[in-house]
Design a protein around this motif. Sequence first.
Motif, PDB file in Angstrom:
ATOM      1  N   TRP A 138       0.840  -1.209   0.000  1.00  0.00           N
ATOM      2  CA  TRP A 138       0.000   0.000   0.000  1.00  0.00           C
ATOM      3  C   TRP A 138       0.874   1.257   0.000  1.00  0.00           C
ATOM      4  O   TRP A 138       0.667   2.192  -0.767  1.00  0.00           O
ATOM      5  CB  TRP A 138      -0.919  -0.021   1.222  1.00  0.00           C
ATOM      6  CG  TRP A 138      -1.896   1.112   1.253  1.00  0.00           C
ATOM      7  CD1 TRP A 138      -1.816   2.242   1.992  1.00  0.00           C
ATOM      8  CD2 TRP A 138      -3.103   1.222   0.476  1.00  0.00           C
ATOM      9  NE1 TRP A 138      -2.896   3.052   1.732  1.00  0.00           N
ATOM     10  CE2 TRP A 138      -3.696   2.457   0.814  1.00  0.00           C
ATOM     11  CE3 TRP A 138      -3.732   0.405  -0.464  1.00  0.00           C
ATOM     12  CZ2 TRP A 138      -4.890   2.895   0.240  1.00  0.00           C
ATOM     13  CZ3 TRP A 138      -4.922   0.850  -1.029  1.00  0.00           C
ATOM     14  CH2 TRP A 138      -5.483   2.073  -0.672  1.00  0.00           C
ATOM     15  N   ARG A 172      -0.453   5.902  -7.060  1.00  0.00           N
ATOM     16  CA  ARG A 172      -1.903   5.885  -6.811  1.00  0.00           C
ATOM     17  C   ARG A 172      -2.442   7.294  -6.591  1.00  0.00           C
ATOM     18  O   ARG A 172      -3.550   7.625  -6.987  1.00  0.00           O
ATOM     19  CB  ARG A 172      -2.172   5.013  -5.586  1.00  0.00           C
ATOM     20  CG  ARG A 172      -3.503   4.334  -5.566  1.00  0.00           C
ATOM     21  CD  ARG A 172      -3.618   3.323  -4.436  1.00  0.00           C
ATOM     22  NE  ARG A 172      -3.122   3.793  -3.164  1.00  0.00           N
ATOM     23  CZ  ARG A 172      -2.057   3.296  -2.557  1.00  0.00           C
ATOM     24  NH1 ARG A 172      -1.379   2.322  -3.095  1.00  0.00           N
ATOM     25  NH2 ARG A 172      -1.657   3.778  -1.390  1.00  0.00           N
ATOM     26  N   PRO A 175      -5.138  -0.008  -6.114  1.00  0.00           N
ATOM     27  CA  PRO A 175      -5.685  -0.086  -4.755  1.00  0.00           C
ATOM     28  C   PRO A 175      -6.020  -1.523  -4.348  1.00  0.00           C
ATOM     29  O   PRO A 175      -6.121  -1.835  -3.173  1.00  0.00           O
ATOM     30  CB  PRO A 175      -6.961   0.763  -4.828  1.00  0.00           C
ATOM     31  CG  PRO A 175      -6.818   1.605  -6.036  1.00  0.00           C
ATOM     32  CD  PRO A 175      -5.938   0.862  -6.984  1.00  0.00           C
TER      33      PRO A 175
END
Lengths: 264, 243
Positions: free
Chosen positions: B65, B72, B154
């Motif tokens: 992440w 992102r 994601p």
Amino acid sequence: MTVLSDPLAPTSAFAIEADGLSVRAGRHVAVERLGLALDTGVHGLLGPNGAGKTTLIKALATVVRPHAGTLRLSGVDADRGDLRALRREIGYLPQRFGFYPRYTAREFVEYLAWLKEMPRDAVPAAVDRALDRVGLADRADSRMKTLSGGMVRRVGIAQAIVNDPRILLLDEPTAGLDPEQRVSFRELLREVGGDTCVVVSTHLVEDVAAACEDAVLLDRGQLVFRGSIDELEAAADDVGDATASTFERGYSALLRDHRERVGA
Amino acid sequence: MTARMLALDLRRGPAPLVALVVLALGGMAALSAPDECQGAWNEAVLALRDSMWLVLPCVLAAGIWHGGRARRRGLDDAVAAAALPPARRAAVEGASLGLAVLAVFVVLLVAVTAGGCTSGALGASAAASALVTLVSLVAAAFVGLALGRTASSPMAAPLALFLVLAVTSVFGGWSPGDGRVMLILPGLGEDVTVADLTVRRSLGQLLWFAGLAVSGWLWASGRRLAGLAPAAAGAAALAALSS
């Protein structure tokens, strides 16, 4: 001072010097055999969608490498030179400029100053000054996620100028700014352009007319026009929308002439 | 400036949330193994290592992440134009997760100790084994960071979490042959006892996970081919020391 490419001056002191420059965007050649030399001042980069403006700006920012030809930035070869030192001299606002929502505006500009390897002691004052110049001093401690689209764009401009770059590249900087902010931004451009080579890529001919000394017009990766704002205005004819400004009509006329010439 | 950016990343990045999640999951797993709590450090460390089947995938997912954050969030062009070497940015991002898991590890160790699981002095084998667990967590953070650089969607982190959890759940207690192959994971499997916690084996695992961490860091810095060497060297050391 700005002139067209000068093949006899390969080591000249132009901030930006492209000769036969081709740049790919994926498999597509987005910029083709471009010759251009730019120095201190504010230069508008115009062109329709797909003209290659963003790809050219990315090449100038050393994000993408030239596919062919040469590109020298501050005298350094952008393909083979010391990019690390060169990048410290560049300020860049990408067309798609994201942010980390939990950072404050000050922290975010500070983070980008760190990425630019600014000297530690200079960072706090430089960050405050940059935020002040874009009119965000009072929102410096607001989280990025609480800022409006226009404010985020101004934070983007602040991070681009935080290192007092020799070359400032702004891709669609006025997107999301309201008219008052656009006027302030133009003033900032004129101020920065006094000692910096500023390239502003935009769709808005009016922004170029108001803030730039000259314009570079691209179409399908090729150089269509390079000249002063007066020359852009003088190119206007009576074809098309009569309500458009003379600058916009000049822009349209130059594009039309070019397309007729190349048979597109 | 780097220390300041590390503090900023710790404060504003995912590290605090990761620490809380890992603490909750790891704590539950470690403290719900009363059978292994028999009053010695070795058993305590073993209980902690057994919780890694749950904790490690979480740290890996957090790394993914964090590693995909710039792309992102649309900062990839700004980052690509940066003068700062990618290795330093990766080091700061990995270090913030590493420090978070280090803090969690210490808390878990204290929790296990406070639960009455330990007595006497901490022996060399238990200390080495505890260190293996810690380094495996740091390796998971850096490998996750590297994967996140490659896959910034994601969905990448939750998908990796699901897949790795599935693998560790199914194969966690699997001990094919002499069980040496399972040493590539910090959890030692159901049949492993304190007798297996030798310093020699732990040293092998330590080198393996350290190699993996360095590989993750190099990979996250864009040095992909060079990044394979430390993991390969760590694997070779593990094979040699576990025989």
